[in-house]
Design a protein around this motif. Structure first.
Motif, PDB file in Angstrom:
ATOM      1  N   MET A  15       1.051  -1.041   0.370  1.00  0.00           N
ATOM      2  CA  MET A  15      -0.271   0.057   0.189  1.00  0.00           C
ATOM      3  C   MET A  15       0.617   1.490   0.580  1.00  0.00           C
ATOM      4  O   MET A  15       1.895   1.462   0.155  1.00  0.00           O
ATOM      5  CB  MET A  15      -1.155   0.127   1.396  1.00  0.00           C
ATOM      6  CG  MET A  15      -1.771  -1.133   1.014  1.00  0.00           C
ATOM      7  SD  MET A  15      -2.552  -1.172   2.804  1.00  0.00           S
ATOM      8  CE  MET A  15      -4.362  -0.397   2.053  1.00  0.00           C
ATOM      9  N   SER A  16       0.488   1.965  -0.163  1.00  0.00           N
ATOM     10  CA  SER A  16       0.890   3.172  -1.048  1.00  0.00           C
ATOM     11  C   SER A  16       0.937   4.139   0.689  1.00  0.00           C
ATOM     12  O   SER A  16       0.315   4.248   1.757  1.00  0.00           O
ATOM     13  CB  SER A  16       0.301   4.569  -1.438  1.00  0.00           C
ATOM     14  OG  SER A  16      -1.343   4.618  -1.298  1.00  0.00           O
ATOM     15  N   GLU A  19      -2.454   5.138   0.734  1.00  0.00           N
ATOM     16  CA  GLU A  19      -4.262   4.342   1.540  1.00  0.00           C
ATOM     17  C   GLU A  19      -3.317   3.873   3.036  1.00  0.00           C
ATOM     18  O   GLU A  19      -4.264   3.833   4.017  1.00  0.00           O
ATOM     19  CB  GLU A  19      -3.384   3.363   0.460  1.00  0.00           C
ATOM     20  CG  GLU A  19      -3.809   3.275  -0.569  1.00  0.00           C
ATOM     21  CD  GLU A  19      -3.541   2.278  -2.059  1.00  0.00           C
ATOM     22  OE1 GLU A  19      -4.279   2.146  -2.478  1.00  0.00           O
ATOM     23  OE2 GLU A  19      -2.077   1.338  -1.584  1.00  0.00           O
ATOM     24  N   LEU A  20      -2.335   3.661   2.967  1.00  0.00           N
ATOM     25  CA  LEU A  20      -2.023   3.464   4.536  1.00  0.00           C
ATOM     26  C   LEU A  20      -2.535   4.246   5.989  1.00  0.00           C
ATOM     27  O   LEU A  20      -3.292   4.139   6.947  1.00  0.00           O
ATOM     28  CB  LEU A  20      -0.476   3.470   5.159  1.00  0.00           C
ATOM     29  CG  LEU A  20       0.306   2.082   4.272  1.00  0.00           C
ATOM     30  CD1 LEU A  20       2.287   2.187   4.131  1.00  0.00           C
ATOM     31  CD2 LEU A  20       0.349   0.633   4.594  1.00  0.00           C
ATOM     32  N   HIS A  23      -6.166   3.830   5.958  1.00  0.00           N
ATOM     33  CA  HIS A  23      -6.984   3.034   6.389  1.00  0.00           C
ATOM     34  C   HIS A  23      -6.564   2.382   7.906  1.00  0.00           C
ATOM     35  O   HIS A  23      -7.438   2.364   9.550  1.00  0.00           O
ATOM     36  CB  HIS A  23      -6.061   1.332   6.552  1.00  0.00           C
ATOM     37  CG  HIS A  23      -7.056   0.721   4.870  1.00  0.00           C
ATOM     38  ND1 HIS A  23      -6.386   1.219   3.300  1.00  0.00           N
ATOM     39  CD2 HIS A  23      -7.351  -0.334   5.010  1.00  0.00           C
ATOM     40  CE1 HIS A  23      -7.259   0.748   2.928  1.00  0.00           C
ATOM     41  NE2 HIS A  23      -7.657   0.237   3.700  1.00  0.00           N
ATOM     42  N   ASP A  36       6.846   3.493   6.721  1.00  0.00           N
ATOM     43  CA  ASP A  36       5.428   2.793   6.117  1.00  0.00           C
ATOM     44  C   ASP A  36       5.791   1.525   5.589  1.00  0.00           C
ATOM     45  O   ASP A  36       5.583   1.166   4.267  1.00  0.00           O
ATOM     46  CB  ASP A  36       5.527   3.924   4.235  1.00  0.00           C
ATOM     47  CG  ASP A  36       4.952   5.267   4.504  1.00  0.00           C
ATOM     48  OD1 ASP A  36       4.454   5.455   5.810  1.00  0.00           O
ATOM     49  OD2 ASP A  36       5.127   5.905   4.114  1.00  0.00           O
ATOM     50  N   THR A  91      -0.383  -4.657   3.458  1.00  0.00           N
ATOM     51  CA  THR A  91      -1.832  -5.247   2.373  1.00  0.00           C
ATOM     52  C   THR A  91      -2.863  -4.536   3.123  1.00  0.00           C
ATOM     53  O   THR A  91      -2.679  -4.258   4.388  1.00  0.00           O
ATOM     54  CB  THR A  91      -1.849  -6.444   1.640  1.00  0.00           C
ATOM     55  OG1 THR A  91      -2.127  -7.182   2.900  1.00  0.00           O
ATOM     56  CG2 THR A  91      -0.440  -6.682   1.142  1.00  0.00           C
ATOM     57  N   GLU A  92      -4.426  -4.544   2.638  1.00  0.00           N
ATOM     58  CA  GLU A  92      -5.154  -4.695   3.455  1.00  0.00           C
ATOM     59  C   GLU A  92      -5.346  -5.754   4.526  1.00  0.00           C
ATOM     60  O   GLU A  92      -5.807  -5.361   5.670  1.00  0.00           O
ATOM     61  CB  GLU A  92      -6.476  -4.721   2.780  1.00  0.00           C
ATOM     62  CG  GLU A  92      -7.270  -4.294   3.203  1.00  0.00           C
ATOM     63  CD  GLU A  92      -8.987  -4.148   2.794  1.00  0.00           C
ATOM     64  OE1 GLU A  92      -9.616  -4.006   2.898  1.00  0.00           O
ATOM     65  OE2 GLU A  92      -9.439  -5.415   1.436  1.00  0.00           O
TER      66      GLU A  92
END
Length: 113
Positions: A15-16, A19-20, A23, A36, A91-92
């Protein structure tokens, strides 16, 4: 969180930063994104026995999800580090597992004060 962890494939991108951060806002307080690269949180307990019991709870959740954190256990604390080893990033799945770990902690020990 009702989502389940889904295996990723070699070559999947982590994830960028954007995005991090997005979330991270969905999780309980206390989680930090470090470099990161991984999610980290430390839980406090009254004694070693409670901390060890929580590690066992995390182990069951991790096996059910097929996604395994790095754990550090000591007297009165458990530190959880989450990242997707296969892609050496997040990741998610890491956020799904973090949410489930928090839910387990809240159900058993209550919300931290």
């Amino acid at each position: 969180m009702k989502k389940k962890c889904v295996p990723c494939k070699l070559g999947d991108a982590p994830m960028s930063s954007k995005e991090l951060q997005s979330h991270l806002k969905e999780l309980e307080q206390g989680w930090n994104i470090e470099k990161d690269h991984h999610l980290a949180k430390e839980y406090k307990f009254k004694n070693f026995k409670e901390a060890l019991s929580f590690v066992s709870d995390i182990g069951q959740i991790a096996d059910d999800e097929g996604h395994h954190p790095d754990l550090e256990l000591g007297w009165g604390y458990v530190r959880v580090n989450l990242f997707t080893h296969k892609i050496n990033g997040m990741t998610e799945n890491d956020f799904i597992l973090a949410d489930k770990i928090d839910a387990s902690h809240i159900a058993r020990f209550g919300k931290p004060v």
